[in-house]
Scaffold this motif. Structure first.
Motif, PDB file in Angstrom:
ATOM      1  N   TRP A   1       0.674  -1.205  -0.045  1.00 19.23           N
ATOM      2  CA  TRP A   1      -0.045   0.041   0.106  1.00 19.23           C
ATOM      3  C   TRP A   1       0.895   1.188  -0.115  1.00 19.23           C
ATOM      4  CZ3 TRP A   1      -4.666   0.324  -1.284  1.00 19.23           C
ATOM      5  CH2 TRP A   1      -5.519  -0.272  -1.295  1.00 19.23           C
ATOM      6  N   VAL A   2       1.866   1.464   0.781  1.00 14.14           N
ATOM      7  CA  VAL A   2       2.749   2.466   0.817  1.00 14.14           C
ATOM      8  C   VAL A   2       3.560   2.811  -0.425  1.00 14.14           C
ATOM      9  CG1 VAL A   2       4.994   3.373   2.053  1.00 14.14           C
ATOM     10  CG2 VAL A   2       3.423   2.067   3.367  1.00 14.14           C
ATOM     11  N   MET A   3       3.870   1.340  -1.062  1.00  7.39           N
ATOM     12  CA  MET A   3       4.484   1.411  -2.554  1.00  7.39           C
ATOM     13  C   MET A   3       3.697   2.023  -3.451  1.00  7.39           C
ATOM     14  SD  MET A   3       5.937  -1.781  -4.962  1.00  7.39           S
ATOM     15  CE  MET A   3       6.231  -1.670  -6.692  1.00  7.39           C
ATOM     16  N   MET A   4       2.400   1.716  -3.558  1.00  2.00           N
ATOM     17  CA  MET A   4       1.345   2.310  -4.389  1.00  2.00           C
ATOM     18  C   MET A   4       1.346   3.858  -4.309  1.00  2.00           C
ATOM     19  SD  MET A   4      -1.788  -0.741  -4.481  1.00  2.00           S
ATOM     20  CE  MET A   4      -2.693   0.616  -5.324  1.00  2.00           C
ATOM     21  N   HIS A   5       1.143   4.273  -2.937  1.00  2.00           N
ATOM     22  CA  HIS A   5       0.903   5.719  -2.977  1.00  2.00           C
ATOM     23  C   HIS A   5       2.121   6.425  -3.232  1.00  2.00           C
ATOM     24  CE1 HIS A   5      -3.166   5.912  -1.620  1.00  2.00           C
ATOM     25  NE2 HIS A   5      -2.829   4.621  -0.789  1.00  2.00           N
ATOM     26  N   SER A   6       3.321   5.829  -2.960  1.00  2.00           N
ATOM     27  CA  SER A   6       4.621   6.443  -3.438  1.00  2.00           C
ATOM     28  C   SER A   6       4.507   6.860  -4.832  1.00  2.00           C
ATOM     29  CB  SER A   6       5.685   5.799  -2.889  1.00  2.00           C
ATOM     30  OG  SER A   6       5.839   4.470  -3.497  1.00  2.00           O
ATOM     31  N   LYS A   7       3.870   5.839  -5.689  1.00  2.00           N
ATOM     32  CA  LYS A   7       3.847   5.970  -7.200  1.00  2.00           C
ATOM     33  C   LYS A   7       2.910   6.822  -7.503  1.00  2.00           C
ATOM     34  CE  LYS A   7       4.030   1.883  -9.171  1.00  2.00           C
ATOM     35  NZ  LYS A   7       3.766   0.310  -8.979  1.00  2.00           N
ATOM     36  N   HIS A   8       1.606   6.994  -6.774  1.00  2.00           N
ATOM     37  CA  HIS A   8       0.301   7.494  -6.911  1.00  2.00           C
ATOM     38  C   HIS A   8       0.054   8.336  -5.922  1.00  2.00           C
ATOM     39  CE1 HIS A   8       0.093   4.840 -10.574  1.00  2.00           C
ATOM     40  NE2 HIS A   8       0.417   3.617  -9.532  1.00  2.00           N
ATOM     41  N   PRO A   9       0.718   9.483  -5.532  1.00  2.00           N
ATOM     42  CA  PRO A   9       0.356  10.147  -4.448  1.00  2.00           C
ATOM     43  C   PRO A   9      -0.931  11.182  -4.765  1.00  2.00           C
ATOM     44  CG  PRO A   9       2.389  11.237  -5.749  1.00  2.00           C
ATOM     45  CD  PRO A   9       2.066   9.781  -6.095  1.00  2.00           C
ATOM     46  N   ASN A  10      -1.258  11.256  -6.020  1.00  2.15           N
ATOM     47  CA  ASN A  10      -2.364  11.940  -6.245  1.00  2.15           C
ATOM     48  C   ASN A  10      -4.064  11.198  -5.824  1.00  2.15           C
ATOM     49  OD1 ASN A  10      -1.643  10.157  -8.449  1.00  2.15           O
ATOM     50  ND2 ASN A  10      -3.469  11.027  -9.608  1.00  2.15           N
ATOM     51  N   HIS A  11      -3.781   9.853  -5.491  1.00  2.00           N
ATOM     52  CA  HIS A  11      -4.894   9.048  -5.080  1.00  2.00           C
ATOM     53  C   HIS A  11      -5.090   8.962  -3.650  1.00  2.00           C
ATOM     54  CE1 HIS A  11      -5.087   7.563  -9.352  1.00  2.00           C
ATOM     55  NE2 HIS A  11      -6.250   6.923  -8.907  1.00  2.00           N
ATOM     56  N   ILE A  12      -4.220   9.829  -2.720  1.00  2.00           N
ATOM     57  CA  ILE A  12      -4.500   9.947  -1.328  1.00  2.00           C
ATOM     58  C   ILE A  12      -6.034  10.709  -1.231  1.00  2.00           C
ATOM     59  CG2 ILE A  12      -3.776  11.156   0.898  1.00  2.00           C
ATOM     60  CD1 ILE A  12      -1.925   8.854  -0.192  1.00  2.00           C
ATOM     61  N   GLY A  13      -6.662   9.550  -0.260  1.00  2.00           N
ATOM     62  CA  GLY A  13      -7.931  10.225  -0.078  1.00  2.00           C
ATOM     63  C   GLY A  13      -9.012  10.435  -1.083  1.00  2.00           C
ATOM     64  N   LYS A  14      -8.609   9.868  -2.411  1.00  2.00           N
ATOM     65  CA  LYS A  14      -9.579  10.236  -3.701  1.00  2.00           C
ATOM     66  C   LYS A  14     -10.533   9.223  -3.601  1.00  2.00           C
ATOM     67  CE  LYS A  14      -9.030  10.734  -8.690  1.00  2.00           C
ATOM     68  NZ  LYS A  14      -8.091  10.726  -9.953  1.00  2.00           N
ATOM     69  N   GLY A  15     -10.099   7.847  -3.496  1.00  2.00           N
ATOM     70  CA  GLY A  15     -11.260   6.697  -3.598  1.00  2.00           C
ATOM     71  C   GLY A  15     -11.881   6.361  -2.237  1.00  2.00           C
ATOM     72  N   LYS A  16     -13.006   5.745  -2.455  1.00  2.00           N
ATOM     73  CA  LYS A  16     -13.912   5.560  -0.958  1.00  2.00           C
ATOM     74  C   LYS A  16     -12.930   4.199  -0.482  1.00  2.00           C
ATOM     75  CE  LYS A  16     -18.163   6.960  -2.992  1.00  2.00           C
ATOM     76  NZ  LYS A  16     -19.456   6.490  -3.401  1.00  2.00           N
ATOM     77  N   TYR A  17     -12.429   3.433  -1.169  1.00  2.00           N
ATOM     78  CA  TYR A  17     -11.790   2.189  -0.769  1.00  2.00           C
ATOM     79  C   TYR A  17     -10.492   2.573   0.125  1.00  2.00           C
ATOM     80  CZ  TYR A  17      -9.531  -2.439  -1.034  1.00  2.00           C
ATOM     81  OH  TYR A  17      -9.140  -3.742  -0.435  1.00  2.00           O
ATOM     82  N   ILE A  18      -9.744   3.470  -0.541  1.00  2.00           N
ATOM     83  CA  ILE A  18      -8.384   3.687   0.254  1.00  2.00           C
ATOM     84  C   ILE A  18      -8.818   4.692   1.327  1.00  2.00           C
ATOM     85  CG2 ILE A  18      -7.876   5.722  -1.220  1.00  2.00           C
ATOM     86  CD1 ILE A  18      -5.504   3.398   0.596  1.00  2.00           C
ATOM     87  N   HIS A  19      -9.603   5.464   1.305  1.00  2.00           N
ATOM     88  CA  HIS A  19     -10.041   6.501   2.256  1.00  2.00           C
ATOM     89  C   HIS A  19     -10.645   5.871   3.457  1.00  2.00           C
ATOM     90  CE1 HIS A  19     -11.225  10.119   4.096  1.00  2.00           C
ATOM     91  NE2 HIS A  19     -12.468   9.866   4.277  1.00  2.00           N
TER      92      HIS A  19
END
Length: 327
Positions: free
Chosen positions: A222-240
């Motif tokens: 999960w950390v790896m994904m957000h390091s690659k896609h920081p623009n998705h922080i809090g964007k989707g209901k699933y990850i939020h």
């Protein structure tokens, strides 16, 4: 002339006990059999999977192909990519080797793509976990999608083949979460619709305690994904929903409580009491899955160990990918 319009890709690894049901459901589709194919992509299986699938190939009049995804890189991401490379259809659907799809699964997906007024890139639907773990020494792993949560999990998702090729298909460096990460990249080029009438049943996975703890390393990804896609922080209901977890706070609070006891701080018992109350509030009083209070209380040390491991992998991932993220 090629009549294939849809390709269904099923990666498999040692699932002889379940893949027959998956293939049966894919063969019993209302969509014309000559218009879709089924690709079973084998990720170095060592059980009876090939024998069972080969028997079904002989018995069925469907277009079924069995492909060995021979590669140094193992895992479902590579197996799915091999399926994409060999796909004849312009539309590619994915499901897993422990899933049962509804008999109108392919037809509904095709209809949504054909009738949509938007130029959509993908489509995903509901996933319901079926079965239960009867052994007290097994921990259930459920895969559930009930609404448009932005999860894009591969038990129930369709993409246009040209879009997958444009975004580079699945990232083989990701052992976990590769399906969600792919969805994030597809979102950048086109919309992914949620279709609640597109339904798949996912058989429950019963893990040993050792295997369950081992799978907690998914947090690092999960950390790896957000390091690659920081623009998705809090964007989707699933990850939020995942980011709202208070578990790191519980662990930190427990460490402070332990240190307070060791150094005989005056407020030690207050911190210990607050920590116990925090855990009890979430895992004892309001845990509807465990009905009897003695069992709920016994669950305390288990959830503590799980939370501790999650904090460990969060910290490890944050250091490794130089991106701070706690789960």
């Amino acid at each position: 002339m090629n009549k294939i319009e849809v390709t269904i890709v099923v990666p498999t690894f040692n699932r002889a006990n379940s893949i027959s049901d998956t293939i049966e459901s894919l063969c019993n589709q209302t969509y014309p059999h000559e218009k879709y194919e089924i690709i079973i992509s084998d990720d170095s299986t060592t059980d009876e999977t090939y024998k069972l699938v080969n028997q079904l190939i002989q018995e069925k009049d469907n277009n079924i192909r069995y492909i060995h995804a021979n590669s140094i890189t193992k895992g479902p991401a590579n197996a799915r990519n091999v399926g994409i490379e060999n796909a004849s259809g312009k539309l590619i659907g994915f499901t897993d080797d422990d899933c049962i799809v509804s008999n109108d699964w392919v037809k509904k997906a095709v209809d949504v793509f054909d009738m949509s007024t938007k130029d959509i890139s993908g489509l995903y639907g509901k996933v319901t976990t079926i079965g239960n773990c009867k052994s007290r020494y097994r921990i259930s792993r459920e895969v559930s999608v009930e609404n448009d949560d932005g999860s894009y999990v591969t038990p129930n998702v369709f993409y246009k083949k040209d879009v997958l090729l444009d975004v580079g298909c699945f990232d083989v460096t990701q052992r976990y979460l590769e399906d969600i990460e792919l969805g994030w990249r597809v979102e950048n080029v086109g919309e992914i619709l949620f279709c609640p009438s597109l339904k798949v049943n996912h058989k429950i996975l019963c893990l040993s305690i050792k295997d369950y703890i081992s799978r907690l390393k998914v947090i690092e990804y999960w950390v790896m994904m957000h390091s690659k896609h920081p623009n998705h922080i809090g964007k989707g209901k699933y990850i939020h929903k995942r980011m709202q977890s208070m578990r790191p706070l519980y662990i930190v609070s427990s460490f402070i409580a332990i240190l307070s006891l060791i150094y005989s701080a005056h407020y030690a018992y207050l911190i210990v009491g607050m920590t116990l109350l925090l855990y009890s509030f979430q895992y004892v009083f309001f845990d509807q899955k465990v009905q009897k209070y003695p069992k709920r209380l016994l669950k305390f040390p288990v959830v503590y160990i799980v939370d501790l491991m999650k904090l460990y992998y969060s910290t490890k991932g944050s250091i490794k990918y130089k991106y701070f993220m706690m789960y």
